[in-house]
Design an enzyme around this catalytic site. Structure first.
Site, PDB file in Angstrom:
ATOM      1  N   PRO A 265       0.747  -1.075   0.041  1.00 12.41           N
ATOM      2  CA  PRO A 265       0.066  -0.035   0.135  1.00 12.41           C
ATOM      3  C   PRO A 265       0.830   1.316   0.020  1.00 12.41           C
ATOM      4  CG  PRO A 265       0.189  -0.791   2.283  1.00 12.41           C
ATOM      5  CD  PRO A 265       1.028  -1.772   1.341  1.00 12.41           C
ATOM      6  N   ASP A 446       6.118   2.518   1.445  1.00 11.77           N
ATOM      7  CA  ASP A 446       5.208   1.592   2.100  1.00 11.77           C
ATOM      8  C   ASP A 446       4.670   2.219   3.408  1.00 11.77           C
ATOM      9  OD1 ASP A 446       4.003  -0.859   3.073  1.00 11.77           O
ATOM     10  OD2 ASP A 446       5.642  -1.989   2.407  1.00 11.77           O
ATOM     11  N   HIS A 447       3.275   2.534   3.292  1.00 14.88           N
ATOM     12  CA  HIS A 447       2.616   3.019   4.444  1.00 14.88           C
ATOM     13  C   HIS A 447       2.640   2.037   5.377  1.00 14.88           C
ATOM     14  CE1 HIS A 447       0.849   6.513   6.012  1.00 14.88           C
ATOM     15  NE2 HIS A 447       0.423   7.089   4.789  1.00 14.88           N
ATOM     16  N   ARG A 448       3.011   0.886   5.520  1.00 10.98           N
ATOM     17  CA  ARG A 448       2.812  -0.010   6.517  1.00 10.98           C
ATOM     18  C   ARG A 448       4.140   0.033   7.357  1.00 10.98           C
ATOM     19  NH1 ARG A 448       2.587  -5.692   3.261  1.00 10.98           N
ATOM     20  NH2 ARG A 448       4.273  -4.545   2.333  1.00 10.98           N
ATOM     21  N   CYS A 450       5.667   3.256   7.973  1.00  9.24           N
ATOM     22  CA  CYS A 450       5.638   4.374   8.619  1.00  9.24           C
ATOM     23  C   CYS A 450       4.628   5.046   8.257  1.00  9.24           C
ATOM     24  CB  CYS A 450       7.019   5.096   8.038  1.00  9.24           C
ATOM     25  SG  CYS A 450       7.482   5.532   6.303  1.00  9.24           S
TER      26      CYS A 450
END
Length: 476
Positions: A265, A446-448, A450
């Site tokens: 994501p 990758d928003h997972r 940070c």
């Protein structure tokens, strides 16, 4: 037969690679070969590789055709003892090929057995001794009992005199080399061989015909296969012009990009940066040392490694593992160090070689390593380790004349920094409008691993370093 037929399995060509495309045979059935002589060119998803033979003898069978994809651990070539009659070998070849699954299942034993014959190492294969390797695998009799097999004689010291006409031709073993010389009108007696004992290699013929660039694919294997060219496409109603198989580098890129898009994501942040000071600093360094000044990418790479030390969340990997109860658990794996990848466009597609332990290098050292890796990648000679060990990627797409890009993260990494072209733009400096050298930085992350604050903090750090390079470099 007086000695056992040797079947060489396609070796493990790199980390996680299970197949390779057979690009070209460098030998033919009936040829006499030496230990460590290149026998085939294969292309993996990462690079072009010449495969050396661990055996000496007579080529009995070539297990595959140019253009065919072969699985690692399956037969590549069968070698008979010198003096053996190839006409009587089919049953022996079949017997040896049938043993391939067992050999693949005991790959570690196979590699140990191969350690004694050559000086070439091919990602876990090859050897280190003086050519004394022997296969001693037990063979079963008709009743199923194991019987001893007499070790094969040592054929590593093949005489090259059989490939020479005394006083006229130098040593030539490969039929490809002979054909290349013949096709280009090159006289072999005028070519100095660069191989062992004066052996004429492919590169010697290429040098003789002025071909400084190594071919990356044989002429005999077309890149575009057109079995249905001319037929009408059912969906569009248009005539099909061609069909191009997706394989090699392009196949690996497609799989990696698809996985990245489906699993990560990602989010993107960007900023315009005044690079005037950086360009002025490099111009001054170039005046002092015209040939030793680092390139702009090396300076930006230095700023990136410094930024990753401050924001290590972007130098991680997001993995799903199995917990002690058999269920799934997710982890963010951090690294003690930075392997900085950079995108390099080659004739064979986009590859991402990485500078290992980039955090330990200054701008000059980074520049040297970037130039070296770019050269070997474009020649198709980068190793799997050089192409698959990055922890963060720097992509200079400004060389293609574009300002920005919604980049796809190089899976399994978690972030990529893109640098656009540097162009003149109006910019406010100390309240006054001026023309400055401006570039755009784009960070996909990758928003997972940070949130936006971390990504923005890293991007702002690199941008500030570009705008004030002297101050930042003094602190590094």
């Amino acid at each position: 037969m007086s000695a056992e037929m040797q079947v060489f399995l396609l070796p493990d060509l790199g980390e996680g690679l299970t197949e390779a495309e057979l690009v070209n045979w460098l030998v033919a059935v009936g040829d006499e070969i030496r230990v460590d002589q290149p026998i085939a060119e294969v292309e993996t998803a990462k690079s072009m590789v010449e495969v050396p033979s661990p055996y000496a003898g007579i080529v009995a069978v070539l297990h595959g055709e140019a253009g065919q994809t072969l699985d690692v651990g399956k037969p590549l070539i069968s070698v008979a003892p010198v003096g053996a009659s190839l006409a009587a070998e089919p049953e022996a070849v079949e017997a040896k090929v049938s043993e391939a699954p067992a050999a693949a299942a005991s790959a570690e034993t196979y590699r140990t057995e191969e350690k004694a014959g050559s000086g070439n190492v091919l990602i876990g294969y090859g050897t280190s001794g003086g050519g004394e390797a022997r296969r001693t695998r037990p063979r079963k009799d008709s009743a199923g009992s194991a019987v001893a097999v007499t070790p094969a004689p040592d054929f590593s010291e093949l005489s090259l005199s059989r490939t020479r006409i005394p006083g006229k031709l130098s040593a030539v073993i490969s039929p490809l080399v002979r054909k290349m010389a013949r096709d280009h009108g090159v006289s072999l007696d005028a070519v100095p061989g660069s191989g062992e004992s004066g052996l004429i290699l492919r590169r010697d013929i290429e040098a003789a015909i002025g071909g400084a660039t190594r071919e990356t694919a044989p002429v005999e294997v077309p890149a575009v296969v057109q079995p249905s060219a001319g037929l009408q496409d059912a969906r569009t109603g248009l005539t099909v012009a061609s069909r191009t198989p997706v394989r090699g580098i392009r196949k690996a890129v497609a799989a990696n990009m698809t996985r990245s898009r489906s699993e990560i994501p990602e989010a993107t942040v960007w900023v315009d940066v005044d690079a005037t000071a950086l360009l002025e600093m490099r111009a001054e360094l170039k005046k002092r040392d015209p040939h030793g000044a680092p390139g702009l990418l090396a300076f930006i790479a230095r700023f990136v490694t410094a930024g990753l030390k401050k924001f290590p969340e972007l130098n991680t990997r997001f993995v799903t593992a199995e917990d002690t109860a058999g269920g799934e658990m997710q982890e963010i794996v951090a690294f003690d160090g930075i392997n900085l990848g950079f995108a390099a466009q080659t004739d064979r597609g986009l590859v991402v070689p990485s500078v290992r332990n980039a955090h330990l290098l200054n701008a000059r050292e980074l520049d040297t390593e970037i130039r070296r890796l770019t050269a070997v990648a474009r020649d198709g000679k980068a190793t799997p380790t050089e192409l698959a060990s990055g922890t963060f990627t720097l992509n200079n797409y400004g060389v293609f004349g574009v300002d920005g890009s919604a980049a796809i993260i190089n899976y399994p990494e978690v972030a990529m920094l893109g640098v656009g072209r540097i162009i003149d733009k109006p910019w406010v400096v100390n309240g006054q409008l001026a023309v400055r050298k401006v570039t755009e930085l784009t960070l996909a992350f990758d928003h997972r691993v940070c949130d936006g604050e971390t990504a923005a903090g890293f991007l702002r750090y690199v941008a500030d370093a570009i705008e004030n390079p002297g101050a930042v470099l003094a602190d590094l």
